[in-house]
Scaffold this motif. Sequence first.
Motif, PDB file in Angstrom:
ATOM      1  N   GLU A   1       0.855  -1.193   0.000  1.00 58.44           N
ATOM      2  CA  GLU A   1       0.000   0.000   0.000  1.00 58.44           C
ATOM      3  C   GLU A   1       0.889   1.240   0.000  1.00 58.44           C
ATOM      4  O   GLU A   1       1.679   1.437   0.917  1.00 58.44           O
ATOM      5  CB  GLU A   1      -0.880  -0.019   1.258  1.00 58.44           C
ATOM      6  CG  GLU A   1      -1.958   1.032   1.296  1.00 58.44           C
ATOM      7  CD  GLU A   1      -2.947   0.850   0.168  1.00 58.44           C
ATOM      8  OE1 GLU A   1      -3.331   1.855  -0.437  1.00 58.44           O
ATOM      9  OE2 GLU A   1      -3.323  -0.306  -0.122  1.00 58.44           O
TER      10      GLU A   1
ATOM     11  N   ASP B   1      -8.256   2.321  -8.947  1.00 60.53           N
ATOM     12  CA  ASP B   1      -8.358   3.541  -8.140  1.00 60.53           C
ATOM     13  C   ASP B   1      -8.858   4.664  -9.036  1.00 60.53           C
ATOM     14  O   ASP B   1      -8.153   5.122  -9.939  1.00 60.53           O
ATOM     15  CB  ASP B   1      -6.958   3.869  -7.587  1.00 60.53           C
ATOM     16  CG  ASP B   1      -6.969   5.074  -6.657  1.00 60.53           C
ATOM     17  OD1 ASP B   1      -7.892   5.899  -6.746  1.00 60.53           O
ATOM     18  OD2 ASP B   1      -6.037   5.197  -5.858  1.00 60.53           O
TER      19      ASP B   1
ATOM     20  N   ARG C   1      -9.173   7.766  -8.788  1.00 55.19           N
ATOM     21  CA  ARG C   1      -8.446   9.033  -8.879  1.00 55.19           C
ATOM     22  C   ARG C   1      -7.464   9.017 -10.039  1.00 55.19           C
ATOM     23  O   ARG C   1      -7.234  10.023 -10.715  1.00 55.19           O
ATOM     24  CB  ARG C   1      -7.685   9.291  -7.581  1.00 55.19           C
ATOM     25  CG  ARG C   1      -8.590   9.572  -6.409  1.00 55.19           C
ATOM     26  CD  ARG C   1      -7.815   9.606  -5.118  1.00 55.19           C
ATOM     27  NE  ARG C   1      -7.154   8.330  -4.850  1.00 55.19           N
ATOM     28  CZ  ARG C   1      -6.425   8.072  -3.777  1.00 55.19           C
ATOM     29  NH1 ARG C   1      -6.238   9.011  -2.859  1.00 55.19           N
ATOM     30  NH2 ARG C   1      -5.868   6.897  -3.601  1.00 55.19           N
ATOM     31  N   TYR C   2      -6.871   7.835 -10.298  1.00 55.86           N
ATOM     32  CA  TYR C   2      -5.906   7.715 -11.386  1.00 55.86           C
ATOM     33  C   TYR C   2      -6.569   7.902 -12.745  1.00 55.86           C
ATOM     34  O   TYR C   2      -5.892   8.193 -13.726  1.00 55.86           O
ATOM     35  CB  TYR C   2      -5.219   6.353 -11.330  1.00 55.86           C
ATOM     36  CG  TYR C   2      -4.157   6.269 -10.271  1.00 55.86           C
ATOM     37  CD1 TYR C   2      -2.811   6.350 -10.611  1.00 55.86           C
ATOM     38  CD2 TYR C   2      -4.480   6.126  -8.932  1.00 55.86           C
ATOM     39  CE1 TYR C   2      -1.821   6.269  -9.653  1.00 55.86           C
ATOM     40  CE2 TYR C   2      -3.502   6.043  -7.960  1.00 55.86           C
ATOM     41  CZ  TYR C   2      -2.171   6.118  -8.322  1.00 55.86           C
ATOM     42  OH  TYR C   2      -1.196   6.056  -7.376  1.00 55.86           O
TER      43      TYR C   2
END
Lengths: 211, 211, 211
Positions: B5, B68, B70-71
């Motif tokens: 992570e 994800d 946001r990417y």
Amino acid sequence: MPPVEPAPTLVVLDLVGIFVFAISGALVAVRKELDLFAVLVLAGTTGLGGGFLRDVLIDATPPAALADWRYLLVPVGAGLLTFAFHPTLGRMERLVTVFDAFGLALFCVAGALKAVDYGLGPLPAALLGMVTGIGGGMVRDVLAGRVPIIFRGELYATPALAGAMVAVLMERGGLPVVVAALTGATVCLAWRLLAVWRDWQAPLPRGSASV
Amino acid sequence: MPPVEPAPTLVVLDLVGIFVFAISGALVAVRKELDLFAVLVLAGTTGLGGGFLRDVLIDATPPAALADWRYLLVPVGAGLLTFAFHPTLGRMERLVTVFDAFGLALFCVAGALKAVDYGLGPLPAALLGMVTGIGGGMVRDVLAGRVPIIFRGELYATPALAGAMVAVLMERGGLPVVVAALTGATVCLAWRLLAVWRDWQAPLPRGSASV
Amino acid sequence: MPPVEPAPTLVVLDLVGIFVFAISGALVAVRKELDLFAVLVLAGTTGLGGGFLRDVLIDATPPAALADWRYLLVPVGAGLLTFAFHPTLGRMERLVTVFDAFGLALFCVAGALKAVDYGLGPLPAALLGMVTGIGGGMVRDVLAGRVPIIFRGELYATPALAGAMVAVLMERGGLPVVVAALTGATVCLAWRLLAVWRDWQAPLPRGSASV
């Protein structure tokens, strides 16, 4: 996650989509006066490229097309057919465009739902559905030495993304897969055919671009 | 091997790198007078392409960017921004180049250290770091129908390879990851900015090339 | 399935094939007057690209070339050599073509047998053998901004597919791997050299292509 065994109807629809895309790839090769081998390779990459891209990205390797000979024979057949009868096929351009819209509708939905099966979230799954639909044509255009035609104002990727999104959200909402798939495919197909018929274009940047 | 992570700071830096690369991709599309969709696709492939290439090669699939949202939103935002404000952005070319150097420094180090995490040796890891840094731009140029600009005498890949190498060797030597990463990124950044400022070029072959 | 440890002789032959392919990639870069970095990248992608494509598709990642530094140093050496001595190498074009035919014969057979080891059927395995042989050159041409030369009437892919097919079928038929590999490679090599010598061409589409 093991891939689910697809239903026979889905396989047939999948093969139809590959066939139509393969013809569009083969026609590009014939028009560029490339040789028989190029016709077959462009038929294969256009028909199978989108699915390969998706399968490599979600780690569903080896791609289904490499484990099932029917997926390989269909683009070969489409390539040979185009090689032999390209003047006739060239005259049926409108028909090819309509079939191609069916292929796009099918691929974007099937690709998105497969990505969901492999554990992706709704937005990435819808994007992979779009990639499945447009990827083969992009590889075709790069190999044929031209800027991907979907970059030139054609409304092609947006319907694919919309259809994939609809299918993913409906399936998430608990509706049966077949309803989600059919609705998503219909959205993509209707939008694409309207865009062709009405000559809709994607917006271009304002003003002089060569700043 | 399960991916570690990443720390929040690293994610923010990563997103900044993707944003800057995505702007460079979108600017190419705008200058070629391609449509809005092409702007978004080139923003996405330039911002995410290098990481996708790396993740597929080290089998870290599906790539982080697909898990994800946001990417995915960052390149879309960069693309829309470029589409709307490209005359202003075009005038800030020097600034974009500087930001791009930050992106390169970040990507080459992050890519190399991720490859180490997945068990690769120092040399392959450094090479994958370079691929992470330059891959997006190469895909952008191929899709836009031009020879990759990094082939045209720009000193771009060498700083990326050097920075990645430094980071990998320092981490191997037992230094804390954060020290290795910062030193490697600084090496890449300084070299790249000096090359831009001093107009350093990679060596060209001697004599007539068309033998 | 774990990859089998390859025999030392096979590794040497593999490295020779990579070397020859890398030289062909470096020569393209030199002739396009690209810089040293482009020479090295085109040497690397031409030498290793076909194997990378195969390994990603059959999920044999990370590719062997990323786990063994010899596979990385060979294309770098070939690139530097070409950069320094390209006028001499350019005059030995015929010799390079012959070596390239050896590389093709080797790669198509090795690629096909590796795909069989990873559980693929005969037809997909033979196709992946062909991809291993021709993939590097296709990536080279796309990066160098030209339509893949194998599309331009050169008989190149057909011998690779034939050799791969022969090797796969003989190995399936129970013959020792070494016999299958040698026979397949000989078929590919002989066909390719005859095509070069006799200037055989792949068939072109009939009539006007621009319908």
